[in-house]
Design a protein around this motif. Structure first.
Motif, PDB file in Angstrom:
ATOM      1  N   ALA A  91     103.039  69.550  38.012  1.00  0.00           N
ATOM      2  CA  ALA A  91     102.294  68.646  37.129  1.00  0.00           C
ATOM      3  C   ALA A  91     102.714  68.875  35.685  1.00  0.00           C
ATOM      4  N   THR A  92     102.861  67.785  34.964  1.00  0.00           N
ATOM      5  CA  THR A  92     103.175  67.845  33.544  1.00  0.00           C
ATOM      6  C   THR A  92     102.274  66.883  32.791  1.00  0.00           C
ATOM      7  N   ILE A  93     102.328  66.961  31.479  1.00  0.00           N
ATOM      8  CA  ILE A  93     101.558  66.079  30.608  1.00  0.00           C
ATOM      9  C   ILE A  93     102.523  65.091  29.967  1.00  0.00           C
ATOM     10  N   TYR A  94     102.115  63.818  29.851  1.00  0.00           N
ATOM     11  CA  TYR A  94     102.930  62.890  29.071  1.00  0.00           C
ATOM     12  C   TYR A  94     102.045  62.115  28.119  1.00  0.00           C
ATOM     13  N   LYS A  97      93.157  54.783  21.734  1.00  0.00           N
ATOM     14  CA  LYS A  97      92.422  56.046  21.607  1.00  0.00           C
ATOM     15  C   LYS A  97      92.181  56.659  22.984  1.00  0.00           C
ATOM     16  N   HIS A  98      93.244  56.795  23.741  1.00  0.00           N
ATOM     17  CA  HIS A  98      93.150  57.355  25.100  1.00  0.00           C
ATOM     18  C   HIS A  98      93.082  58.877  25.038  1.00  0.00           C
ATOM     19  N   SER A  99      92.742  59.465  26.167  1.00  0.00           N
ATOM     20  CA  SER A  99      92.763  60.922  26.306  1.00  0.00           C
ATOM     21  C   SER A  99      92.927  61.254  27.783  1.00  0.00           C
ATOM     22  N   SER A 100      92.945  62.536  28.103  1.00  0.00           N
ATOM     23  CA  SER A 100      93.073  62.934  29.508  1.00  0.00           C
ATOM     24  C   SER A 100      91.799  62.601  30.282  1.00  0.00           C
ATOM     25  N   LYS A 101      90.719  62.284  29.591  1.00  0.00           N
ATOM     26  CA  LYS A 101      89.473  61.896  30.266  1.00  0.00           C
ATOM     27  C   LYS A 101      89.593  60.537  30.951  1.00  0.00           C
ATOM     28  N   LYS A 146      89.174  71.962  33.658  1.00  0.00           N
ATOM     29  CA  LYS A 146      89.037  70.792  32.789  1.00  0.00           C
ATOM     30  C   LYS A 146      89.839  69.592  33.309  1.00  0.00           C
ATOM     31  N   LEU A 147      91.011  69.859  33.881  1.00  0.00           N
ATOM     32  CA  LEU A 147      91.896  68.763  34.288  1.00  0.00           C
ATOM     33  C   LEU A 147      91.876  68.460  35.783  1.00  0.00           C
ATOM     34  N   ASP A 148      91.312  69.321  36.598  1.00  0.00           N
ATOM     35  CA  ASP A 148      91.208  69.020  38.031  1.00  0.00           C
ATOM     36  C   ASP A 148      90.228  67.878  38.238  1.00  0.00           C
ATOM     37  N   GLY A 149      90.484  67.069  39.255  1.00  0.00           N
ATOM     38  CA  GLY A 149      89.578  65.964  39.557  1.00  0.00           C
ATOM     39  C   GLY A 149      90.322  64.803  40.182  1.00  0.00           C
ATOM     40  N   VAL A 150      89.728  63.618  40.107  1.00  0.00           N
ATOM     41  CA  VAL A 150      90.300  62.423  40.715  1.00  0.00           C
ATOM     42  C   VAL A 150      90.969  61.587  39.631  1.00  0.00           C
ATOM     43  N   TYR A 151      92.230  61.241  39.868  1.00  0.00           N
ATOM     44  CA  TYR A 151      93.024  60.424  38.959  1.00  0.00           C
ATOM     45  C   TYR A 151      93.413  59.135  39.655  1.00  0.00           C
ATOM     46  N   ILE A 152      93.796  58.139  38.869  1.00  0.00           N
ATOM     47  CA  ILE A 152      94.254  56.861  39.416  1.00  0.00           C
ATOM     48  C   ILE A 152      95.730  56.701  39.066  1.00  0.00           C
ATOM     49  N   VAL A 153      96.533  56.319  40.067  1.00  0.00           N
ATOM     50  CA  VAL A 153      97.979  56.144  39.864  1.00  0.00           C
ATOM     51  C   VAL A 153      98.219  54.824  39.144  1.00  0.00           C
ATOM     52  N   HIS A 154      98.837  54.911  37.954  1.00  0.00           N
ATOM     53  CA  HIS A 154      99.151  53.708  37.174  1.00  0.00           C
ATOM     54  C   HIS A 154     100.619  53.614  36.784  1.00  0.00           C
ATOM     55  N   ASP A 155     101.376  54.697  36.930  1.00  0.00           N
ATOM     56  CA  ASP A 155     102.718  54.698  36.361  1.00  0.00           C
ATOM     57  C   ASP A 155     103.703  55.408  37.280  1.00  0.00           C
ATOM     58  N   THR A 156     104.985  55.220  36.962  1.00  0.00           N
ATOM     59  CA  THR A 156     106.079  55.836  37.708  1.00  0.00           C
ATOM     60  C   THR A 156     106.859  56.739  36.768  1.00  0.00           C
ATOM     61  N   MET A 195     104.172  64.990  39.131  1.00  0.00           N
ATOM     62  CA  MET A 195     103.154  64.076  38.619  1.00  0.00           C
ATOM     63  C   MET A 195     103.002  64.310  37.122  1.00  0.00           C
ATOM     64  N   ASP A 196     102.630  63.261  36.420  1.00  0.00           N
ATOM     65  CA  ASP A 196     102.365  63.320  34.984  1.00  0.00           C
ATOM     66  C   ASP A 196     100.931  62.904  34.738  1.00  0.00           C
ATOM     67  N   ILE A 197     100.245  63.644  33.890  1.00  0.00           N
ATOM     68  CA  ILE A 197      98.880  63.284  33.493  1.00  0.00           C
ATOM     69  C   ILE A 197      98.944  62.678  32.104  1.00  0.00           C
ATOM     70  N   LEU A 198      98.322  61.537  31.934  1.00  0.00           N
ATOM     71  CA  LEU A 198      98.280  60.886  30.625  1.00  0.00           C
ATOM     72  C   LEU A 198      97.340  61.665  29.714  1.00  0.00           C
ATOM     73  N   ALA A 199      97.826  62.025  28.542  1.00  0.00           N
ATOM     74  CA  ALA A 199      97.019  62.770  27.576  1.00  0.00           C
ATOM     75  C   ALA A 199      97.362  62.285  26.171  1.00  0.00           C
ATOM     76  N   ALA A 200      96.583  62.719  25.218  1.00  0.00           N
ATOM     77  CA  ALA A 200      96.820  62.374  23.821  1.00  0.00           C
ATOM     78  C   ALA A 200      97.432  63.571  23.097  1.00  0.00           C
ATOM     79  N   LYS A 201      98.144  63.304  21.998  1.00  0.00           N
ATOM     80  CA  LYS A 201      98.780  64.382  21.229  1.00  0.00           C
ATOM     81  C   LYS A 201      97.767  65.398  20.735  1.00  0.00           C
ATOM     82  N   TRP A 202      96.620  64.936  20.284  1.00  0.00           N
ATOM     83  CA  TRP A 202      95.638  65.820  19.664  1.00  0.00           C
ATOM     84  C   TRP A 202      94.981  66.781  20.651  1.00  0.00           C
ATOM     85  N   GLU A 203      95.197  66.593  21.953  1.00  0.00           N
ATOM     86  CA  GLU A 203      94.562  67.473  22.941  1.00  0.00           C
ATOM     87  C   GLU A 203      95.252  68.836  23.065  1.00  0.00           C
TER      88      GLU A 203
END
Length: 167
Positions: free
Chosen positions: A57-60, A83-87, A119-129, A138-146
């Motif tokens: 797993a990585t962050i993008y 104004k997205h975040s990993s939430k 904090k990051l474990d849980g249920v995610y929805i697949v939106h990207d490749t 897998m990549d988790i969508l996150a914001a720079k400020w996190e």
């Protein structure tokens, strides 16, 4: 008495009731024994086990150097909020895991992720490749400020079965 009641009484006279005793053959019957046969036992089918994948797993972040020329539009044409975040719990999967390329997951599927952090474990929805060079990732969508860590190995993912409700 009304005329209708008189006519009904004449047309359909009340029947006399007889109180007759039971015949002697019926009165002297004894109950017979009945053998109960148990029904065959039907084994319950165990719940369906879904495959568990171990991935890296990585962050993008949605920026041009990490994605394509339009970073706020995902592979399934969803738009990422400014104004997205990993939430938001959006993720990208490598091509080998997506149905379009022979995998088990599809865009819009819910995926249970465990093994990153509480904090990051849980249920995610697949939106990207992810880019085609990645395998079992897998990549988790996150914001720079996190300021999240960049990579976790041996993360478990499994598809979440939809729960159907009667409408």
């Amino acid at each position: 008495m009304s005329i209708a009641l008189v006519l009904l009484t004449l047309l359909f006279p009340p029947r006399p009731t007889f109180s007759a005793a039971l015949p002697s053959t019926v009165a002297h019957l004894s109950p017979r024994t009945v053998a109960f046969v148990s029904a065959p036992v039907i084994a319950k089918r165990p719940p369906r086990r879904l495959p568990v994948y171990r991935v890296t797993a990585t962050i993008y972040e949605p920026e041009v150097r990490q994605t394509d020329s339009d970073p706020f539009v995902t592979a399934d044409n969803s738009r990422i909020r400014r104004k997205h975040s990993s939430k938001d719990r959006w993720m990208a999967l490598s091509r080998d895991l997506l149905k379009k390329w022979g995998g088990d997951f599809d865009y819009g599927d819910s995926v249970r992720v465990s093994g990153i952090s509480p904090k990051l474990d849980g249920v995610y929805i697949v939106h990207d490749t992810m880019n085609r060079r990645h395998r079992h990732c897998m990549d988790i969508l996150a914001a720079k400020w996190e300021n999240l860590d960049e990579m976790w190995k041996n993360v478990k993912i499994t598809k979440v079965e939809p729960r159907w409700r009667a409408s």
